[in-house]
Motif scaffolding. Structure first.
Motif, PDB file in Angstrom:
ATOM      1  N   LEU A 192       5.602   6.173   9.290  1.00 28.31           N
ATOM      2  CA  LEU A 192       5.121   6.824   8.077  1.00 28.31           C
ATOM      3  C   LEU A 192       5.997   8.025   7.722  1.00 28.31           C
ATOM      4  O   LEU A 192       6.233   8.311   6.551  1.00 28.31           O
ATOM      5  N   ASP A 193       6.500   8.735   8.738  1.00 21.93           N
ATOM      6  CA  ASP A 193       7.225   9.972   8.418  1.00 21.93           C
ATOM      7  C   ASP A 193       8.620   9.710   7.870  1.00 21.93           C
ATOM      8  O   ASP A 193       9.376  10.637   7.616  1.00 21.93           O
ATOM      9  N   GLU A 194       8.967   8.444   7.664  1.00 23.14           N
ATOM     10  CA  GLU A 194      10.207   8.190   6.941  1.00 23.14           C
ATOM     11  C   GLU A 194       9.991   8.289   5.440  1.00 23.14           C
ATOM     12  O   GLU A 194      10.944   8.448   4.695  1.00 23.14           O
ATOM     13  N   VAL A 240      -2.002  13.590   7.263  1.00 25.59           N
ATOM     14  CA  VAL A 240      -2.401  13.335   8.637  1.00 25.59           C
ATOM     15  C   VAL A 240      -2.358  11.832   8.868  1.00 25.59           C
ATOM     16  O   VAL A 240      -2.970  11.072   8.130  1.00 25.59           O
ATOM     17  N   GLY A 241      -1.585  11.412   9.845  1.00 27.03           N
ATOM     18  CA  GLY A 241      -1.509   9.993  10.189  1.00 27.03           C
ATOM     19  C   GLY A 241      -2.467   9.696  11.321  1.00 27.03           C
ATOM     20  O   GLY A 241      -2.247  10.126  12.446  1.00 27.03           O
ATOM     21  N   ILE A 242      -3.543   8.994  10.997  1.00 27.26           N
ATOM     22  CA  ILE A 242      -4.491   8.599  12.031  1.00 27.26           C
ATOM     23  C   ILE A 242      -4.097   7.205  12.493  1.00 27.26           C
ATOM     24  O   ILE A 242      -3.619   6.423  11.692  1.00 27.26           O
ATOM     25  N   CYS A 243      -4.266   6.906  13.746  1.00 23.53           N
ATOM     26  CA  CYS A 243      -4.013   5.565  14.281  1.00 23.53           C
ATOM     27  C   CYS A 243      -2.563   5.398  14.732  1.00 23.53           C
ATOM     28  O   CYS A 243      -1.648   5.970  14.157  1.00 23.53           O
ATOM     29  N   ASN A 298       4.209   3.968  14.845  1.00 24.60           N
ATOM     30  CA  ASN A 298       5.301   3.000  14.965  1.00 24.60           C
ATOM     31  C   ASN A 298       4.886   1.568  14.653  1.00 24.60           C
ATOM     32  O   ASN A 298       5.481   0.630  15.123  1.00 24.60           O
ATOM     33  N   GLY A 299       3.866   1.435  13.868  1.00 28.20           N
ATOM     34  CA  GLY A 299       3.441   0.081  13.532  1.00 28.20           C
ATOM     35  C   GLY A 299       2.336  -0.446  14.428  1.00 28.20           C
ATOM     36  O   GLY A 299       1.714  -1.438  14.112  1.00 28.20           O
ATOM     37  N   GLY A 300       2.103   0.213  15.554  1.00 24.91           N
ATOM     38  CA  GLY A 300       1.009  -0.188  16.434  1.00 24.91           C
ATOM     39  C   GLY A 300       1.064  -1.655  16.778  1.00 24.91           C
ATOM     40  O   GLY A 300       2.125  -2.183  17.094  1.00 24.91           O
ATOM     41  N   MET A 301      -0.065  -2.290  16.688  1.00 28.83           N
ATOM     42  CA  MET A 301      -0.082  -3.712  17.032  1.00 28.83           C
ATOM     43  C   MET A 301       0.543  -4.577  15.941  1.00 28.83           C
ATOM     44  O   MET A 301       0.753  -5.757  16.130  1.00 28.83           O
ATOM     45  N   TYR A 302       0.857  -3.967  14.817  1.00 30.19           N
ATOM     46  CA  TYR A 302       1.531  -4.727  13.765  1.00 30.19           C
ATOM     47  C   TYR A 302       3.036  -4.483  13.773  1.00 30.19           C
ATOM     48  O   TYR A 302       3.693  -4.608  12.758  1.00 30.19           O
ATOM     49  N   TRP A 303       3.548  -4.077  14.936  1.00 27.36           N
ATOM     50  CA  TRP A 303       4.959  -3.702  14.978  1.00 27.36           C
ATOM     51  C   TRP A 303       5.871  -4.830  14.547  1.00 27.36           C
ATOM     52  O   TRP A 303       6.958  -4.616  14.070  1.00 27.36           O
ATOM     53  N   GLN A 304       5.375  -6.075  14.696  1.00 23.23           N
ATOM     54  CA  GLN A 304       6.242  -7.213  14.418  1.00 23.23           C
ATOM     55  C   GLN A 304       5.989  -7.805  13.041  1.00 23.23           C
ATOM     56  O   GLN A 304       6.553  -8.837  12.702  1.00 23.23           O
ATOM     57  N   SER A 305       5.141  -7.160  12.268  1.00 21.87           N
ATOM     58  CA  SER A 305       4.756  -7.769  11.002  1.00 21.87           C
ATOM     59  C   SER A 305       5.752  -7.441   9.900  1.00 21.87           C
ATOM     60  O   SER A 305       6.212  -6.307   9.789  1.00 21.87           O
ATOM     61  N   THR A 324       0.829  -1.203   0.000  1.00 15.14           N
ATOM     62  CA  THR A 324       0.000   0.000   0.000  1.00 15.14           C
ATOM     63  C   THR A 324       0.858   1.247   0.000  1.00 15.14           C
ATOM     64  O   THR A 324       0.504   2.254  -0.615  1.00 15.14           O
ATOM     65  N   LEU A 325       1.979   1.172   0.698  1.00 16.76           N
ATOM     66  CA  LEU A 325       2.827   2.348   0.825  1.00 16.76           C
ATOM     67  C   LEU A 325       3.248   2.886  -0.541  1.00 16.76           C
ATOM     68  O   LEU A 325       3.271   4.088  -0.777  1.00 16.76           O
ATOM     69  N   LYS A 326       3.527   1.962  -1.457  1.00 18.95           N
ATOM     70  CA  LYS A 326       3.872   2.381  -2.815  1.00 18.95           C
ATOM     71  C   LYS A 326       2.762   3.237  -3.397  1.00 18.95           C
ATOM     72  O   LYS A 326       3.007   4.300  -3.953  1.00 18.95           O
TER      73      LYS A 326
END
Ligand code: SF4
Lengths: 237, 189
Positions: free
Chosen positions: A125-127, A103-106, A111-118, A85-87
């Motif tokens: 996102l700000d990278e 605007v980054g919601i969530c 930092n990846g939230g609950m998907y930090w390990q995925s 999706t990022l692409k």
């Protein structure tokens, strides 16, 4: 005399005071007519329909959804962004006309939230694109979304929300992170460097090793072939 | 009626050698078969017992046993019951037969399993990338794939900065919930 000449003289810009009034007016108007791109990633998007419709009614703030990136001002990233999706998000972001706000919601966009390990989702996102505002939460309620957008309006009004310029000034940094994820031959149809020249936003970080890499791999864009589906067979005679 | 059907099905399944049938309920049967008997079993179920719907093929990686487990779930609209056929195949080379000629939806599931576990299905019409079209790492659902190591190598990390929250709380928004209020076990009596 010669030493005196070395003293740097700061030329104060004696702008027309009315010009600033005009800028203020433009910013005021801009902050009161915002169009959100109708592109949603992740699960946080589910809080947008109540925020848009009669219950919380974003339109009273002058914020409306818009279907095409060219006409939108705000790119809402409503949740986790998978690398695939990022692409698409980057392609969309680059197509939007400036000034544009992200605007980054969530929590997932922070930092990846609950998907930090995925393995499949991007973490920060700000990278990859400059983010104006984060609305944290898993997922933030419409009140939070509205208050976040109000904050964005304030920042636009005061002229602080200018991170879209950062994308031009530090394009090399963003491109480098994108290349790290998508491979060295990553290329988008939008020519950011030319745009940066056009907007007079060339900064120290616009060009660098990553943009040089881009130039090496860059293929000239070709117009898309027009065709109707894949399976249309030649008529049998 | 359903009792009868169940009984009849149990008898039918006994026709196959090396099979172990465990009836979980009147509408659910678990069958363990040797891998080479599976196509025969499915053919029997489809042709003679009306199990015409392949609901899913699932896969489990038993890395300690060096085996993959494939589970074929077939459903009958007549007896309203589900048969789950379990087989085990060797992890290396991880090759199995496609059941595409029996159940066409299998192409979809097999392609998915191929992508996620790297199992190759012989005779499946398409073993190309499916969802992870832009992924060139190892099949990510295999147990030896270390997701955390992968993200440490490829992606950077930022702390979830609680200072933001404090700012918000000072403004009267947001809530910081101390863990003891969240977890009932730590609640003060
Ligand atoms: S923060 Fe929560 S709600 Fe938002 S995208 Fe992540 S998991 Fe979904």
């Amino acid at each position: 005399m010669s030493r005196l000449q070395k003293i740097p003289v700061v030329e104060e810009k004696k702008g027309n005071p009315l010009a600033r009034v005009f800028d203020d007016l433009v910013r005021f108007c801009r902050s009161r007519s915002l169009f959100i791109l109708h592109y949603c990633t992740g699960c946080g998007a589910i809080e947008l329909p109540p925020a848009m419709t009669s219950r919380f009614d974003m339109e009273r703030l002058g914020i409306q959804p818009m279907v095409s990136p060219r006409q939108a001002d705000i790119l809402l990233i409503t949740g986790y962004v998978s690398i695939k999706t990022l692409k698409r998000v980057i392609l969309t972001y680059e197509q939007m006309g400036s000034p544009k706000y992200v605007v980054g919601i969530c929590s997932c966009t922070v930092n990846g939230g609950m998907y930090w390990q995925s393995y499949a989702t991007a973490k920060k996102l700000d990278e990859y694109m400059p983010v104006d505002l984060y609305i944290a939460g898993c997922m933030p309620r419409p009140e939070a979304v509205i208050s976040g957008l109000q904050k964005l309006m304030d920042r636009i009004n005061s002229g602080e929300a200018d991170s879209w310029q950062d994308y031009y000034r530090n394009y090399d940094y963003y491109l480098g992170n994108q290349q790290k994820l998508f491979g060295e031959d990553w290329q988008t149809p939008t020519d950011i460097i030319t745009e940066a020249k056009h907007y007079e936003l060339m900064g120290e970080g616009t060009l660098g090793q990553h943009t040089r890499l881009l130039e090496q791999h860059q293929k000239p864009l070709e117009a898309l072939e027009m065709r109707l589906g894949h399976n249309i067979k030649e008529p049998v005679e | 009626m359903s009792q009868q059907v169940a009984h009849w099905l149990d008898n039918l399944l006994k026709e196959i050698e090396g099979i172990e049938v465990r009836r979980k309920s009147s509408r659910r049967v678990r069958v363990d078969v040797p891998a080479d008997a599976l196509p025969a079993l499915l053919e029997l179920l489809q042709g003679r017992a009306g199990y015409i719907h392949l609901s899913a093929i699932s896969c489990v990686d038993w890395i300690d046993d060096d085996e993959f487990e494939l589970v074929y779930h077939v459903w009958s609209y007549e007896s309203h019951s589900l048969v789950s056929a379990h087989i085990r195949i060797a992890r290396e080379p991880g090759v199995y037969l496609s059941v595409y000629d029996l159940y066409q939806p299998a192409a979809f599931f097999e392609r998915d399993i191929h992508e996620m576990y790297g199992i190759h299905f012989e005779g499946s019409p398409n073993m190309e990338k499916f969802i992870l079209t832009e992924w060139d790492g190892p099949p990510p659902m295999r147990k030896e794939f270390d997701s955390e190591a992968y993200i440490n190598e490829h992606l950077s990390w930022q702390e979830y900065n609680p200072e933001w929250l404090q700012e918000l709380v000072a403004e009267g928004g947001g809530v910081i919930i101390p863990p003891e209020e969240q977890r009932f076990s730590q609640k003060k009596k």
